[in-house]
Write a protein that holds these residues in place. Structure first.
Motif, mmCIF file in Angstrom:
data_model
loop_
_atom_site.group_PDB
_atom_site.id
_atom_site.type_symbol
_atom_site.label_atom_id
_atom_site.label_comp_id
_atom_site.label_asym_id
_atom_site.label_seq_id
_atom_site.Cartn_x
_atom_site.Cartn_y
_atom_site.Cartn_z
ATOM 1 N N ARG A 34 0.863 -1.180 0.000
ATOM 2 C CA ARG A 34 0.000 0.000 0.000
ATOM 3 C C ARG A 34 0.894 1.222 0.000
ATOM 4 O O ARG A 34 1.975 1.209 0.576
ATOM 5 C CB ARG A 34 -0.912 0.001 1.233
ATOM 6 N N ILE A 37 0.803 5.795 3.412
ATOM 7 C CA ILE A 37 0.144 5.316 4.626
ATOM 8 C C ILE A 37 0.241 6.371 5.729
ATOM 9 O O ILE A 37 1.332 6.834 6.059
ATOM 10 C CB ILE A 37 0.818 4.009 5.120
ATOM 11 N N THR A 39 0.014 7.106 9.605
ATOM 12 C CA THR A 39 0.052 6.423 10.895
ATOM 13 C C THR A 39 0.890 7.219 11.880
ATOM 14 O O THR A 39 1.821 7.917 11.487
ATOM 15 C CB THR A 39 0.601 4.981 10.757
ATOM 16 N N GLU A 43 3.411 10.193 7.652
ATOM 17 C CA GLU A 43 3.045 9.517 6.418
ATOM 18 C C GLU A 43 4.243 8.739 5.915
ATOM 19 O O GLU A 43 5.351 9.267 5.854
ATOM 20 C CB GLU A 43 2.600 10.506 5.345
ATOM 21 N N LYS A 47 3.792 0.433 2.709
ATOM 22 C CA LYS A 47 3.553 -0.548 3.771
ATOM 23 C C LYS A 47 3.388 -1.880 3.073
ATOM 24 O O LYS A 47 2.766 -1.967 2.009
ATOM 25 C CB LYS A 47 2.290 -0.226 4.558
#
Length: 72
Positions: A34, A37, A39, A43, A47
């Motif tokens: 992906r 991301i 989190t 960023e 992932k």
């Protein structure tokens, strides 16, 4: 090791470098990639999940001409 990324601009070079990192990680058994991301208030570019043990990896890819300092 030095990797030369060829592209018209920073965006194209960055995307090319992400593709290289993805190819390397695929060789190490990672899958389910992906991009971009969000989190922990940050960023990350990629992932992925290891197909055997389920471990996740987060990657921030940087393509700079000279080494950059990174925090721990």
């Amino acid at each position: 090791m030095k990797i030369n990324i060829i592209g018209k601009g920073k965006k194209e070079k960055g995307e090319s470098f992400e593709d290289i990192v993805k190819a390397i990680l695929t060789g190490f058994g990672f899958t389910s990639f992906r991009k971009d991301i969000q989190t922990i208030g940050m960023e990350f570019d990629l992932k992925a999940t290891h197909k055997t043990n389920g471990d996740n990896i987060l990657c921030e890819c940087k393509a700079h001409a000279k080494p950059i300092a990174t925090p721990h």
